[in-house]
Design a protein around this motif. Sequence first.
Motif, PDB file in Angstrom:
ATOM      1  N   LEU A  27       0.831  -1.209   0.000  1.00  0.00           N
ATOM      2  CA  LEU A  27       0.000   0.000   0.000  1.00  0.00           C
ATOM      3  C   LEU A  27       0.865   1.259   0.000  1.00  0.00           C
ATOM      4  O   LEU A  27       0.585   2.224  -0.716  1.00  0.00           O
ATOM      5  CB  LEU A  27      -0.929   0.003   1.208  1.00  0.00           C
ATOM      6  CG  LEU A  27      -2.133  -0.936   1.149  1.00  0.00           C
ATOM      7  CD1 LEU A  27      -2.868  -0.911   2.481  1.00  0.00           C
ATOM      8  CD2 LEU A  27      -3.057  -0.528   0.020  1.00  0.00           C
ATOM      9  N   ALA A  28       1.930   1.236   0.793  1.00  0.00           N
ATOM     10  CA  ALA A  28       2.822   2.402   0.845  1.00  0.00           C
ATOM     11  C   ALA A  28       3.505   2.609  -0.510  1.00  0.00           C
ATOM     12  O   ALA A  28       3.629   3.737  -1.004  1.00  0.00           O
ATOM     13  CB  ALA A  28       3.855   2.226   1.950  1.00  0.00           C
ATOM     14  N   ARG A  41       1.235  11.234 -10.363  1.00  0.00           N
ATOM     15  CA  ARG A  41       0.473  12.478 -10.384  1.00  0.00           C
ATOM     16  C   ARG A  41       1.411  13.674 -10.662  1.00  0.00           C
ATOM     17  O   ARG A  41       1.113  14.536 -11.468  1.00  0.00           O
ATOM     18  CB  ARG A  41      -0.240  12.678  -9.053  1.00  0.00           C
ATOM     19  CG  ARG A  41      -1.247  13.801  -9.085  1.00  0.00           C
ATOM     20  CD  ARG A  41      -1.981  13.945  -7.768  1.00  0.00           C
ATOM     21  NE  ARG A  41      -2.618  12.705  -7.360  1.00  0.00           N
ATOM     22  CZ  ARG A  41      -2.818  12.348  -6.095  1.00  0.00           C
ATOM     23  NH1 ARG A  41      -2.442  13.151  -5.115  1.00  0.00           N
ATOM     24  NH2 ARG A  41      -3.402  11.211  -5.786  1.00  0.00           N
ATOM     25  N   GLY A  51       2.380   1.605  -3.389  1.00  0.00           N
ATOM     26  CA  GLY A  51       1.342   2.042  -4.338  1.00  0.00           C
ATOM     27  C   GLY A  51       1.040   3.524  -4.186  1.00  0.00           C
ATOM     28  O   GLY A  51       0.868   4.249  -5.165  1.00  0.00           O
ATOM     29  N   ASN A  52       0.956   3.989  -2.928  1.00  0.00           N
ATOM     30  CA  ASN A  52       0.704   5.416  -2.692  1.00  0.00           C
ATOM     31  C   ASN A  52       1.843   6.270  -3.225  1.00  0.00           C
ATOM     32  O   ASN A  52       1.617   7.319  -3.833  1.00  0.00           O
ATOM     33  CB  ASN A  52       0.503   5.677  -1.197  1.00  0.00           C
ATOM     34  CG  ASN A  52      -0.847   5.171  -0.702  1.00  0.00           C
ATOM     35  OD1 ASN A  52      -1.775   4.999  -1.485  1.00  0.00           O
ATOM     36  ND2 ASN A  52      -0.947   4.926   0.594  1.00  0.00           N
ATOM     37  N   CYS A  53       3.093   5.828  -2.973  1.00  0.00           N
ATOM     38  CA  CYS A  53       4.256   6.580  -3.485  1.00  0.00           C
ATOM     39  C   CYS A  53       4.237   6.618  -5.004  1.00  0.00           C
ATOM     40  O   CYS A  53       4.507   7.649  -5.627  1.00  0.00           O
ATOM     41  CB  CYS A  53       5.554   5.933  -3.000  1.00  0.00           C
ATOM     42  SG  CYS A  53       5.861   6.209  -1.249  1.00  0.00           S
ATOM     43  N   ARG A  55       1.609   6.377  -6.985  1.00  0.00           N
ATOM     44  CA  ARG A  55       0.528   7.259  -7.439  1.00  0.00           C
ATOM     45  C   ARG A  55       0.932   8.729  -7.312  1.00  0.00           C
ATOM     46  O   ARG A  55       0.638   9.544  -8.185  1.00  0.00           O
ATOM     47  CB  ARG A  55      -0.743   6.976  -6.642  1.00  0.00           C
ATOM     48  CG  ARG A  55      -1.530   5.832  -7.213  1.00  0.00           C
ATOM     49  CD  ARG A  55      -2.910   5.708  -6.562  1.00  0.00           C
ATOM     50  NE  ARG A  55      -3.115   4.290  -6.266  1.00  0.00           N
ATOM     51  CZ  ARG A  55      -3.024   3.728  -5.066  1.00  0.00           C
ATOM     52  NH1 ARG A  55      -2.798   4.470  -4.005  1.00  0.00           N
ATOM     53  NH2 ARG A  55      -3.194   2.444  -4.913  1.00  0.00           N
ATOM     54  N   LEU A  56       1.588   9.076  -6.188  1.00  0.00           N
ATOM     55  CA  LEU A  56       2.051  10.462  -6.021  1.00  0.00           C
ATOM     56  C   LEU A  56       3.062  10.834  -7.103  1.00  0.00           C
ATOM     57  O   LEU A  56       3.010  11.918  -7.690  1.00  0.00           O
ATOM     58  CB  LEU A  56       2.679  10.654  -4.638  1.00  0.00           C
ATOM     59  CG  LEU A  56       1.713  10.776  -3.463  1.00  0.00           C
ATOM     60  CD1 LEU A  56       2.490  10.775  -2.153  1.00  0.00           C
ATOM     61  CD2 LEU A  56       0.895  12.041  -3.597  1.00  0.00           C
TER      62      LEU A  56
END
Length: 155
Positions: A9-10, A20, A12-14, A16-17
């Motif tokens: 999850l971490a 973006r 994946g979040n990194c 996505r950031l």
Amino acid sequence: MGSLRGLRLAAGNCFRLYERNASSSLRLTRNSDLKRITGFCTKPQESSKASSNPYSHRVPLHKPTDWERKILIWSGRFKKEDEIPETISFEMLDAAKNKLRVKVSYVMIALTVAGCILMIIEGKKAARRNESLTSLNLEKKARLREEAALKAKTE
């Protein structure tokens, strides 16, 4: 298992950031959007200010001096001084200067070739008269020796 899921999850979040930020920078290169760069809210520009000055996209003009007027005539851009407008663009002046520069270089090339041909002709004439630098130097040295000998005798 739980720590592996949290790690995913971490990550994946990194990702996505990062995605973006990368896509927003790509968007900035396509169309310069100042709101995205600064991150602050900005007021949209008023269209009345942009349309009030119809000459905002024109090339800046320059009033030519007397010397620049002569350059414009010599370069062939204008036939008479009366035809030259009050203001001209810098591009027109640069083009005239470049054309005149090329003409001057052609004249200098022609003069150099003419000078070389003249020197060749003069050298051949001197060779027919049996004049060479060696013979001229020997005559000069002999003359200087004679003058030095006469001077030594008189003293």
